[in-house]
Scaffold this motif. Structure first.
Motif, mmCIF file in Angstrom:
data_model
loop_
_atom_site.group_PDB
_atom_site.id
_atom_site.type_symbol
_atom_site.label_atom_id
_atom_site.label_comp_id
_atom_site.label_asym_id
_atom_site.label_seq_id
_atom_site.Cartn_x
_atom_site.Cartn_y
_atom_site.Cartn_z
ATOM 1 N N HIS A 1 3.931 -30.234 -2.729
ATOM 2 C CA HIS A 1 3.957 -29.139 -3.698
ATOM 3 C C HIS A 1 4.322 -29.680 -5.081
ATOM 4 C CE1 HIS A 1 8.566 -28.283 -3.146
ATOM 5 N NE2 HIS A 1 8.293 -29.563 -3.019
ATOM 6 N N VAL A 2 4.163 -28.839 -6.070
ATOM 7 C CA VAL A 2 4.402 -29.172 -7.472
ATOM 8 C C VAL A 2 3.477 -30.324 -7.894
ATOM 9 C CG1 VAL A 2 6.172 -29.237 -9.278
ATOM 10 C CG2 VAL A 2 6.806 -28.474 -7.005
ATOM 11 N N GLN A 3 3.988 -31.455 -8.406
ATOM 12 C CA GLN A 3 3.078 -32.441 -8.978
ATOM 13 C C GLN A 3 3.014 -33.795 -8.259
ATOM 14 O OE1 GLN A 3 2.180 -34.831 -13.126
ATOM 15 N NE2 GLN A 3 3.681 -33.224 -13.224
ATOM 16 N N SER A 4 4.176 -34.328 -7.871
ATOM 17 C CA SER A 4 4.179 -35.721 -7.396
ATOM 18 C C SER A 4 3.347 -35.898 -6.124
ATOM 19 C CB SER A 4 5.623 -36.182 -7.153
ATOM 20 O OG SER A 4 6.216 -35.406 -6.124
ATOM 21 N N ILE A 34 -0.775 -27.325 3.628
ATOM 22 C CA ILE A 34 -0.039 -26.265 4.307
ATOM 23 C C ILE A 34 0.831 -25.547 3.274
ATOM 24 C CG2 ILE A 34 1.588 -25.699 6.162
ATOM 25 C CD1 ILE A 34 -0.999 -27.039 7.135
ATOM 26 N N ARG A 68 3.187 -21.914 2.201
ATOM 27 C CA ARG A 68 3.950 -20.790 2.717
ATOM 28 C C ARG A 68 3.158 -19.489 2.520
ATOM 29 N NH1 ARG A 68 10.258 -20.764 1.639
ATOM 30 N NH2 ARG A 68 9.585 -21.734 -0.274
ATOM 31 N N THR A 70 6.287 -22.340 8.799
ATOM 32 C CA THR A 70 6.733 -23.351 9.769
ATOM 33 C C THR A 70 8.134 -23.047 10.302
ATOM 34 O OG1 THR A 70 7.559 -24.714 7.982
ATOM 35 C CG2 THR A 70 5.330 -25.167 8.744
ATOM 36 N N LYS A 71 8.700 -21.919 9.877
ATOM 37 C CA LYS A 71 9.995 -21.525 10.449
ATOM 38 C C LYS A 71 9.790 -20.449 11.523
ATOM 39 C CE LYS A 71 12.817 -22.958 6.587
ATOM 40 N NZ LYS A 71 13.424 -22.569 5.314
ATOM 41 N N ASN A 89 6.712 -33.888 -0.093
ATOM 42 C CA ASN A 89 7.704 -34.155 -1.146
ATOM 43 C C ASN A 89 8.686 -32.997 -1.232
ATOM 44 O OD1 ASN A 89 5.555 -32.604 -2.463
ATOM 45 N ND2 ASN A 89 6.680 -32.924 -4.368
ATOM 46 N N ARG A 101 15.370 -30.114 8.695
ATOM 47 C CA ARG A 101 15.797 -28.731 8.941
ATOM 48 C C ARG A 101 14.676 -27.903 9.558
ATOM 49 N NH1 ARG A 101 18.590 -29.340 4.074
ATOM 50 N NH2 ARG A 101 17.058 -28.204 2.815
ATOM 51 N N MET A 102 13.436 -28.252 9.244
ATOM 52 C CA MET A 102 12.293 -27.559 9.835
ATOM 53 C C MET A 102 12.147 -27.912 11.311
ATOM 54 S SD MET A 102 8.789 -27.711 7.672
ATOM 55 C CE MET A 102 8.826 -27.031 6.029
ATOM 56 N N ILE A 162 7.929 -38.502 -0.752
ATOM 57 C CA ILE A 162 8.474 -38.760 -2.093
ATOM 58 C C ILE A 162 9.812 -38.042 -2.194
ATOM 59 C CG2 ILE A 162 8.208 -38.239 -4.563
ATOM 60 C CD1 ILE A 162 5.205 -38.608 -4.215
ATOM 61 N N GLY A 215 13.488 -37.971 -4.940
ATOM 62 C CA GLY A 215 13.899 -38.358 -6.287
ATOM 63 C C GLY A 215 14.508 -39.755 -6.313
ATOM 64 N N LYS A 227 17.873 -33.045 -5.779
ATOM 65 C CA LYS A 227 16.517 -32.583 -6.099
ATOM 66 C C LYS A 227 16.140 -33.172 -7.449
ATOM 67 C CE LYS A 227 16.528 -28.302 -3.514
ATOM 68 N NZ LYS A 227 16.140 -26.905 -3.458
ATOM 69 N N TYR A 281 13.097 -33.519 -10.655
ATOM 70 C CA TYR A 281 11.825 -33.242 -11.328
ATOM 71 C C TYR A 281 11.505 -34.391 -12.286
ATOM 72 C CZ TYR A 281 11.664 -28.454 -9.570
ATOM 73 O OH TYR A 281 11.578 -27.357 -8.761
ATOM 74 N N GLU A 282 10.279 -34.342 -12.809
ATOM 75 C CA GLU A 282 9.730 -35.393 -13.665
ATOM 76 C C GLU A 282 10.739 -36.014 -14.646
ATOM 77 O OE1 GLU A 282 6.516 -36.823 -14.099
ATOM 78 O OE2 GLU A 282 7.552 -38.014 -15.609
HETATM 79 N N1 CAO Z 1 6.989 -22.462 5.848
HETATM 80 C C1 CAO Z 1 8.297 -22.185 5.863
HETATM 81 N N2 CAO Z 1 9.189 -22.709 4.987
HETATM 82 C C2 CAO Z 1 8.698 -23.578 4.075
HETATM 83 C C3 CAO Z 1 7.349 -23.937 4.012
HETATM 84 C C4 CAO Z 1 6.469 -23.344 4.945
HETATM 85 N N3 CAO Z 1 5.166 -23.595 4.967
HETATM 86 N N4 CAO Z 1 7.176 -24.805 3.000
HETATM 87 C C5 CAO Z 1 8.383 -24.987 2.439
HETATM 88 N N5 CAO Z 1 9.304 -24.246 3.093
HETATM 89 C C6 CAO Z 1 10.734 -24.178 2.818
HETATM 90 C C7 CAO Z 1 11.454 -25.434 3.177
HETATM 91 O O1 CAO Z 1 11.651 -25.523 4.561
HETATM 92 C C8 CAO Z 1 12.747 -25.299 2.372
HETATM 93 O O2 CAO Z 1 13.636 -24.507 3.106
HETATM 94 P P1 CAO Z 1 15.158 -24.975 3.432
HETATM 95 O O3 CAO Z 1 15.775 -25.347 2.112
HETATM 96 O O4 CAO Z 1 15.734 -23.743 4.037
HETATM 97 O O5 CAO Z 1 15.116 -26.130 4.334
HETATM 98 C C9 CAO Z 1 12.318 -24.458 1.173
HETATM 99 O O6 CAO Z 1 10.966 -24.074 1.434
HETATM 100 C C10 CAO Z 1 12.386 -25.124 -0.179
HETATM 101 O O7 CAO Z 1 11.864 -26.460 -0.177
HETATM 102 P P2 CAO Z 1 12.309 -27.466 -1.352
HETATM 103 O O8 CAO Z 1 13.799 -27.589 -1.352
HETATM 104 O O9 CAO Z 1 11.521 -28.718 -1.230
HETATM 105 O O10 CAO Z 1 11.798 -26.691 -2.658
HETATM 106 P P3 CAO Z 1 12.585 -26.395 -4.028
HETATM 107 O O11 CAO Z 1 11.666 -25.534 -4.808
HETATM 108 O O12 CAO Z 1 13.953 -25.861 -3.814
HETATM 109 O O13 CAO Z 1 12.729 -27.827 -4.723
HETATM 110 C C11 CAO Z 1 11.850 -29.872 -5.644
HETATM 111 C C12 CAO Z 1 11.623 -28.380 -5.391
HETATM 112 C C13 CAO Z 1 10.574 -30.455 -6.218
HETATM 113 C C14 CAO Z 1 13.008 -30.045 -6.651
HETATM 114 C C15 CAO Z 1 12.214 -30.574 -4.317
HETATM 115 O O14 CAO Z 1 11.211 -30.284 -3.379
HETATM 116 C C16 CAO Z 1 12.364 -32.082 -4.441
HETATM 117 O O15 CAO Z 1 13.377 -32.595 -4.941
HETATM 118 N N6 CAO Z 1 11.377 -32.832 -3.962
HETATM 119 C C17 CAO Z 1 11.413 -34.278 -3.923
HETATM 120 C C18 CAO Z 1 11.193 -34.878 -5.278
HETATM 121 C C19 CAO Z 1 9.911 -34.446 -5.899
HETATM 122 O O16 CAO Z 1 8.822 -34.605 -5.377
HETATM 123 N N7 CAO Z 1 10.027 -33.964 -7.124
HETATM 124 C C20 CAO Z 1 8.851 -33.772 -7.958
HETATM 125 C C21 CAO Z 1 8.431 -32.417 -8.019
HETATM 126 S S1 CAO Z 1 7.173 -32.282 -9.224
HETATM 127 O O17 CAO Z 1 7.991 -32.308 -10.677
#
Ligand code: CAO
Length: 426
Positions: free
Chosen positions: A15-18, A36, A38, A74-75, A96, A104-105, A124, A126, A136, A138-139
């Motif tokens: 999701h998002v960009q990376s 996949i 939500r 997926t929950k 990512n 947790r999933m 991916i 951080g 967590k 971001y860019e």
């Molecule tokens: N079905 C059910 N639940 C789902 C789902 C699905 N298909 N897809 C995602 N979810 C749930 C996850 O299980 C998670 O739930 P829990 O926290 O309860 O386990 C929840 O969605 C949130 O996922 P997340 O924490 O990844 O999303 P966020 O928006 O809070 O954070 C981001 C976003 C980018 C900060 C974080 O994903 C991250 O640090 N990723 C790694 C680094 C990265 O790639 N950053 C670049 C992003 S682009 O700038």
């Protein structure tokens, strides 16, 4: 014509960009990428920075070409069963999520590896293991923590983030390279493996030359930095170098004709040593070819500000494109500062497919950056990004082999569609 990654199926949890940058590349090389999402919401970027009401944003469309979209909670218990079948069917899982989300999933590496030993699980995060591994990111966080911001900008100004998305897209590219290496190793081992790329590491890799300079500092001032010529001492850490060249050939951004009104009327000008004499003739300083203060590269280093000021007097008499034409006739490396408008309208980039026009059923036509990596036997045809859940049924039946009744039961479980919110009056 076949595609380089034909027959490879990707379970795309990005999701998002990376992450999407990585899976979009795999899709462009011919992999079947199943994204996949939500139910009801999908990738958060579908709605971010929206420019056309109710249409997927350009943020989303430009990072999710050539993929299929499946909605799956997926929950949900049935959703987990479907996910298990996806894991058994796909070659690569790319994610990512924030640290710990996949565990947790209920789908940590050990479980996935036991379910499908051939699956490559690419992630991916951080940061790599260490004090920040749970954060967590971001860019811009990655740009700041990976050494880019501290070395970008002017010495007497704030650290700067760059427009190039080196943390997100850069790490997506790193991950794609790791996945391809793991795919190749699978040919001999028959097994998948984990591929991890941390955004901090990816940015630092792209800032490699600055870690080089950090070590050079111990051996005296770095003479290609402007501040050397200005007599400003170096501190303990690599300073911001403005527009000084990062390599051994001094360069600067210089004004061109029209700079007073056009923010992009500039050119990057490199005084490459082998063409120095030609540069002297072009800028009208033939005497510098033999003068001891200017003839040799080492003598020029303390005088770079003066030399580039003289070059600029000349570039200001020409447009950036005229300067480009004149300098390139003599092999002087230079580059006009091209605006996004100029790039979008560039016919040669359209011709090579680096900029493509894509048609979308809701938003209409838009421009995107196509595949910058050209394979002669696997050309990329960019197709539009999928609508949310557009391919859910098709994937359940044709990829996962569920019967019509089973598909109906899966849908009835609520794992593929968001529960309808009651109307206010209900
Ligand atoms: N079905 C059910 N639940 C789902 C789902 C699905 N298909 N897809 C995602 N979810 C749930 C996850 O299980 C998670 O739930 P829990 O926290 O309860 O386990 C929840 O969605 C949130 O996922 P997340 O924490 O990844 O999303 P966020 O928006 O809070 O954070 C981001 C976003 C980018 C900060 C974080 O994903 C991250 O640090 N990723 C790694 C680094 C990265 O790639 N950053 C670049 C992003 S682009 O700038």
């Amino acid at each position: 014509m076949t595609k380089a990654l034909e027959g490879i199926r990707v379970l795309d949890f990005t999701h998002v960009q990376s992450g999407p940058t990585c899976t979009q590349l795999l899709a462009w090389f011919g992999a079947d990428v199943i994204k996949i999402e939500r139910p009801g919401e999908g990738d958060i970027t579908r709605g971010q920075l929206r420019d056309v009401p109710n249409a997927d944003s350009l943020y989303f469309t430009m990072l999710n070409h050539n993929k299929r979209s499946m909605t799956l909670d997926t929950k949900n218990k049935t959703g987990k069963e479907v996910l298990e079948r996806l894991i058994k069917t796909c070659d690569i899982l790319v994610e990512n999520f924030a640290p710990g989300v996949l565990d947790r999933m209920g789908f940590g590496w050990e479980k996935i590896h036991a379910m499908n030993p051939r699956m490559i699980v690419a992630s991916i995060k951080g940061f790599g293991p260490g004090p920040y591994e749970d954060c967590k990111v971001y860019e811009n966080v990655a740009q700041c923590t990976g050494g880019s911001a501290s070395t970008t900008g002017f010495r007497d100004g704030l650290p700067l983030v760059t427009g190039a998305q080196i943390g997100d897209s850069g790490t997506g590219l790193h991950l794609a390279v790791g996945i391809l290496a793991a795919l190749n190793q699978r040919h001999t081992t028959g097994l998948g493996q984990r591929v991890d790329a941390a955004m901090q590491d990816g940015v630092l890799n792209l800032c490699r030359v600055k870690l080089r300079d950090q070590q050079r500092l111990a051996h005296g001032p770095m003479k290609e930095y402007s501040q050397f010529g200005e007599g400003i001492p170096f501190g303990e850490a690599v300073p911001r170098a403005g527009n000084d060249s990062g390599g051994g050939q001094p360069g600067r951004i210089l004004k061109c004709k029209g700079w007073e009104n056009d923010p992009n009327a500039y050119i990057y000008f490199i005084t490459q040593a082998p063409v120095w004499e030609k540069i002297c003739d072009i800028i009208g300083e033939p005497g510098w070819k033999t003068h001891p203060d200017y003839a040799k590269p080492a003598a020029r280093l303390p005088r770079l500000n003066e030399i580039f000021a003289r070059c600029e007097q000349w570039t200001m008499t020409k447009t950036k494109f005229e300067v480009m034409d004149i300098l390139n006739k003599d092999d002087v490396p230079c580059g006009p500062i091209l605006s996004m408008k100029e790039l979008a309208e560039d016919p040669s980039l359209r011709k090579t497919g680096t900029i493509v026009e894509v048609d979308h059923p809701v938003r209409g036509k838009y421009l995107s950056v196509g595949n910058p990596i050209k394979l002669s036997a696997s050309p990329t045809v960019v197709t539009r990004s999928p609508l949310l859940g557009e391919h859910t049924e098709e994937i359940l039946s044709k990829v996962l082999g569920y019967t019509g009744d089973e598909v109906a039961a899966i849908k009835a479980s609520g794992c593929t569609e968001a529960a309808k919110k009651p109307m206010a009056a209900e």
